[in-house]
Design an enzyme around this catalytic site. Structure first.
Site, PDB file in Angstrom:
ATOM      1  N   ASP A   1       0.861  -1.184   0.000  1.00 46.20           N
ATOM      2  CA  ASP A   1       0.000   0.000   0.000  1.00 46.20           C
ATOM      3  C   ASP A   1       0.896   1.232   0.000  1.00 46.20           C
ATOM      4  OD1 ASP A   1      -2.081   1.797   0.249  1.00 46.20           O
ATOM      5  OD2 ASP A   1      -2.310   1.503   2.412  1.00 46.20           O
TER       6      ASP A   1
ATOM      7  N   THR B   1       2.533   9.359   2.455  1.00 48.02           N
ATOM      8  CA  THR B   1       3.354   9.480   3.654  1.00 48.02           C
ATOM      9  C   THR B   1       4.135   8.210   3.954  1.00 48.02           C
ATOM     10  OG1 THR B   1       1.757  11.035   4.594  1.00 48.02           O
ATOM     11  CG2 THR B   1       3.328  10.031   6.118  1.00 48.02           C
TER      12      THR B   1
ATOM     13  N   GLY C   1      -8.313   7.172  -7.268  1.00 48.72           N
ATOM     14  CA  GLY C   1      -7.156   6.605  -6.596  1.00 48.72           C
ATOM     15  C   GLY C   1      -7.316   5.127  -6.306  1.00 48.72           C
TER      16      GLY C   1
ATOM     17  N   ASP D   1      -6.251   3.541  -3.795  1.00 51.39           N
ATOM     18  CA  ASP D   1      -6.611   3.324  -2.390  1.00 51.39           C
ATOM     19  C   ASP D   1      -8.121   3.344  -2.202  1.00 51.39           C
ATOM     20  OD1 ASP D   1      -6.613   6.038  -3.099  1.00 51.39           O
ATOM     21  OD2 ASP D   1      -5.993   6.724  -1.110  1.00 51.39           O
ATOM     22  N   ARG D   2      -8.810   4.202  -2.940  1.00 54.09           N
ATOM     23  CA  ARG D   2     -10.265   4.306  -2.820  1.00 54.09           C
ATOM     24  C   ARG D   2     -10.961   3.112  -3.460  1.00 54.09           C
ATOM     25  NH1 ARG D   2     -10.930   9.742  -5.602  1.00 54.09           N
ATOM     26  NH2 ARG D   2     -13.154   9.377  -5.229  1.00 54.09           N
TER      27      ARG D   2
ATOM     28  N   THR E   1      -0.462  27.523  24.940  1.00 50.90           N
ATOM     29  CA  THR E   1      -0.490  27.545  23.477  1.00 50.90           C
ATOM     30  C   THR E   1      -0.596  26.152  22.879  1.00 50.90           C
ATOM     31  OG1 THR E   1       0.780  29.605  23.403  1.00 50.90           O
ATOM     32  CG2 THR E   1       0.778  28.252  21.412  1.00 50.90           C
TER      33      THR E   1
END
Length: 263
Positions: A6, A10, A107, A109-110, A184
């Site tokens: 896959d 990233t 895509g 992946d979809r 913060t």
């Protein structure tokens, strides 16, 4: 055994499927500059650590949304595993109907996610994939994949907040105990995570409303899906392995035809 790959924006995630069971997993940071020998080294190390020899791998199937790394990756698989990989595309038999003005732009992946949903859930579903981008894919009970929402991923949202402001720091993506930040970092975490949960919930509710399908099942996947799915009732289940399982389903549907063609 089947080696599933896959390749995302990233990470590149590998899994060895022994039948319908995942034997082992391996993950690399996505770098398009890697050579085929680098990929080959990582793959061989993965197989060795899994106590699997290349000869035990019957086939390899790839779902990729990163075209630039495909030449080196496929070359590595051919050289080191001695298999020509099957690459997910709309041209393969999936059991779903991709309804799009340009099917080739959908895509991989979809396709994998919606194929898994159709063959596993046997009902209409929204698959929310929390990756670099977050995608909301709807597949009908009849297997028609037509509608999608694409949003910036949770990681992108956090990175943008830090990189596009002068004094705000990078933060760990985690949900603080309260939306009321006392410093913060907590304030940024509250805004990013609580805000993202709210966006996900709204998109899911709006999709169900416009689809006229309020009872469709919502399943989350992807690395950050666990963070969000446990914080909302709009997501019915979380499964991090949908990509591997979906590739195995598509492989089984095409195995005989691909072997007959010499692939």
């Amino acid at each position: 055994m089947l080696l599933t790959v896959d390749a995302g924006n990233t990470n590149i995630a590998f899994a060895i499927m022994d039948g319908d069971e995942i034997k082992s997993r391996y993950r690399l940071i996505t770098k398009t500059t890697r050579t085929s020998d680098e990929f080959g080294f990582f793959i061989m190390h993965f197989l060795q650590s899994s106590e699997v020899t290349p000869g035990q791998i019957e086939d390899v199937i790839i779902s990729s949304v990163v075209p630039k790394l495909m030449y080196a990756l496929t070359s590595a698989i051919i050289k080191y595993v001695h298999k020509k990989p099957i690459v997910i595309s709309p041209d393969l038999k999936t059991g779903i109907t991709v309804v799009s003005e340009n099917r080739n732009s959908v895509g991989a992946d979809r396709i994998v996610n919606t194929a898994w949903a159709h063959h596993t859930l046997h009902r209409s579903a929204i698959i929310v994939d929390f990756g670099t981008a977050t995608t909301f894919d709807y597949v009908s009970a009849e297997g028609e994949f037509k509608y999608v929402v694409i949003a910036p991923g949770l990681g992108i949202s956090a990175e943008a907040l830090a990189s596009l402001t002068a004094k705000l720091p990078e933060i760990e993506i985690r949900k603080p105990a309260s939306v009321l930040g006392t410093n913060t970092v907590q304030g940024m975490q509250a805004g990013v995570v609580y805000g993202y949960i709210g966006a996900v919930e709204y998109i899911i509710r709006q999709m169900k409303k416009e689809l006229g399908d309020p009872e469709c099942m919502v399943v989350a996947t992807g690395g950050l899906g666990k963070v969000v799915s446990r914080e909302t009732d709009e997501i019915d289940a979380y499964d991090p392995d949908i990509a591997y399982k979906g590739m195995k389903i598509i492989y089984d549907l095409n195995r005989e035809a691909l072997h007959d063609s010499g692939l």
